[in-house]
Design a protein around this motif. Structure first.
Motif, PDB file in Angstrom:
ATOM      1  N   ARG A  36      31.822  24.569  64.256  1.00  0.00           N
ATOM      2  CA  ARG A  36      32.164  23.224  63.315  1.00  0.00           C
ATOM      3  C   ARG A  36      31.181  23.254  62.244  1.00  0.00           C
ATOM      4  O   ARG A  36      30.064  23.304  62.243  1.00  0.00           O
ATOM      5  N   PHE A  37      31.670  22.850  61.026  1.00  0.00           N
ATOM      6  CA  PHE A  37      30.970  22.887  59.818  1.00  0.00           C
ATOM      7  C   PHE A  37      31.322  21.560  59.528  1.00  0.00           C
ATOM      8  O   PHE A  37      32.433  20.966  59.347  1.00  0.00           O
ATOM      9  N   MET A  38      30.163  20.630  58.765  1.00  0.00           N
ATOM     10  CA  MET A  38      30.699  19.426  58.143  1.00  0.00           C
ATOM     11  C   MET A  38      29.752  19.278  56.895  1.00  0.00           C
ATOM     12  O   MET A  38      28.652  19.982  56.582  1.00  0.00           O
ATOM     13  N   GLU A  39      30.497  18.683  55.992  1.00  0.00           N
ATOM     14  CA  GLU A  39      29.604  18.532  54.704  1.00  0.00           C
ATOM     15  C   GLU A  39      28.529  17.375  54.799  1.00  0.00           C
ATOM     16  O   GLU A  39      28.690  16.315  55.598  1.00  0.00           O
ATOM     17  N   CYS A  40      27.431  17.711  54.088  1.00  0.00           N
ATOM     18  CA  CYS A  40      26.019  16.883  53.735  1.00  0.00           C
ATOM     19  C   CYS A  40      26.730  15.586  53.240  1.00  0.00           C
ATOM     20  O   CYS A  40      27.323  15.649  52.387  1.00  0.00           O
ATOM     21  N   LYS A  41      26.158  14.348  53.758  1.00  0.00           N
ATOM     22  CA  LYS A  41      26.427  13.154  53.260  1.00  0.00           C
ATOM     23  C   LYS A  41      25.921  12.892  51.846  1.00  0.00           C
ATOM     24  O   LYS A  41      26.226  12.045  51.247  1.00  0.00           O
ATOM     25  N   CYS A  42      24.850  13.611  51.541  1.00  0.00           N
ATOM     26  CA  CYS A  42      24.265  13.570  50.212  1.00  0.00           C
ATOM     27  C   CYS A  42      24.867  14.467  49.283  1.00  0.00           C
ATOM     28  O   CYS A  42      25.337  13.993  48.189  1.00  0.00           O
ATOM     29  N   CYS A  43      24.648  15.770  49.344  1.00  0.00           N
ATOM     30  CA  CYS A  43      25.004  16.879  48.350  1.00  0.00           C
ATOM     31  C   CYS A  43      26.482  17.382  48.677  1.00  0.00           C
ATOM     32  O   CYS A  43      26.808  17.900  47.760  1.00  0.00           O
ATOM     33  N   GLY A  44      27.030  17.464  49.740  1.00  0.00           N
ATOM     34  CA  GLY A  44      28.168  17.881  49.874  1.00  0.00           C
ATOM     35  C   GLY A  44      28.129  19.588  50.661  1.00  0.00           C
ATOM     36  O   GLY A  44      29.071  20.045  50.643  1.00  0.00           O
ATOM     37  N   THR A  45      26.890  19.966  50.773  1.00  0.00           N
ATOM     38  CA  THR A  45      26.964  21.520  51.371  1.00  0.00           C
ATOM     39  C   THR A  45      27.629  21.315  52.655  1.00  0.00           C
ATOM     40  O   THR A  45      27.293  20.454  53.316  1.00  0.00           O
ATOM     41  N   MET A  46      28.007  22.603  53.146  1.00  0.00           N
ATOM     42  CA  MET A  46      28.571  22.804  54.232  1.00  0.00           C
ATOM     43  C   MET A  46      27.265  23.181  55.369  1.00  0.00           C
ATOM     44  O   MET A  46      26.582  24.243  55.228  1.00  0.00           O
ATOM     45  N   VAL A  47      27.133  22.300  56.506  1.00  0.00           N
ATOM     46  CA  VAL A  47      26.128  22.514  57.573  1.00  0.00           C
ATOM     47  C   VAL A  47      26.783  22.923  58.913  1.00  0.00           C
ATOM     48  O   VAL A  47      27.771  21.992  59.172  1.00  0.00           O
ATOM     49  N   SER A  48      26.354  23.585  59.695  1.00  0.00           N
ATOM     50  CA  SER A  48      26.932  23.944  61.024  1.00  0.00           C
ATOM     51  C   SER A  48      26.430  22.886  61.664  1.00  0.00           C
ATOM     52  O   SER A  48      25.013  22.316  61.675  1.00  0.00           O
ATOM     53  N   VAL A  49      27.402  22.171  62.481  1.00  0.00           N
ATOM     54  CA  VAL A  49      27.039  21.055  63.596  1.00  0.00           C
ATOM     55  C   VAL A  49      27.614  21.262  64.954  1.00  0.00           C
ATOM     56  O   VAL A  49      28.324  22.148  65.168  1.00  0.00           O
ATOM     57  N   CYS A  50      27.310  20.236  65.799  1.00  0.00           N
ATOM     58  CA  CYS A  50      27.863  20.540  67.258  1.00  0.00           C
ATOM     59  C   CYS A  50      29.429  19.173  66.988  1.00  0.00           C
ATOM     60  O   CYS A  50      29.536  18.733  66.046  1.00  0.00           O
ATOM     61  N   ASN A  51      30.097  19.304  68.213  1.00  0.00           N
ATOM     62  CA  ASN A  51      31.387  18.862  68.028  1.00  0.00           C
ATOM     63  C   ASN A  51      31.287  17.213  67.859  1.00  0.00           C
ATOM     64  O   ASN A  51      32.236  16.770  67.366  1.00  0.00           O
TER      65      ASN A  51
END
Length: 155
Positions: free
Chosen positions: A16-31
């Motif tokens: 699962r990848f989610m966008e950063c709340k500041c810059c919008g880059t995609m970062v891998s995260v847990c569910n």
């Protein structure tokens, strides 16, 4: 009531990848993650709060090493020091102290070191033969002192 902000998330190859709340880059995260701040944004925030200051380096005073231990040292500006203590009454009365540069030691190569080692060992061997033949104490002392000097070279 406060509205809940949902950030864009997607699944790639089971991760699962989610966008950063500041810059919008995609970062891998847990569910179960609701929002994320990427490492770059965290680093920027940290640098704003605690800015980097380079460490203070050594600043030369313009005096030679060991000037505080000299019996008398005269700086180029005319200030006179006796064992590191300034003598204002003697200012501009003496010529500046001349500092002699330290002699550079000649660095021996591996072959030269081996040659020196072998020569000293042969000299020690000859001196030990002379020592066994020496009859008087004064001769024995002279030879033993020479042997000790040569043994210091070996070490």
């Amino acid at each position: 009531m406060k509205s809940k902000i949902e950030y864009y998330a997607e699944v790639r190859n089971g991760v699962r990848f989610m966008e950063c709340k500041c810059c919008g880059t995609m970062v891998s995260v847990c569910n179960n993650t609701t929002a994320i701040k990427c490492d770059v944004c965290v680093r920027e925030d940290y640098n704003k709060e605690f800015p980097f200051t380079p460490p203070k380096r050594y600043v030369s005073s313009g005096r030679p090493r060991g000037w505080k231990f000299m019996k008398e040292f005269v700086h180029t500006d005319g200030t006179v020091y006796h064992r590191g203590v300034e003598q204002p009454g003697l200012k501009n009365t003496l010529p500046p102290t001349k500092v002699k540069p330290k002699k550079d030691k000649v660095k021996l190569s591996k072959g030269q070191k081996a040659q020196l080692y072998n020569d000293t060992l042969s000299k020690i061997h000859k001196l030990k033969k002379q020592l066994s033949k020496a009859k008087f104490k004064k001769d024995q002392r002279r030879i033993t002192s020479e042997i000790k000097k040569l043994q210091r070279i070996i070490k």
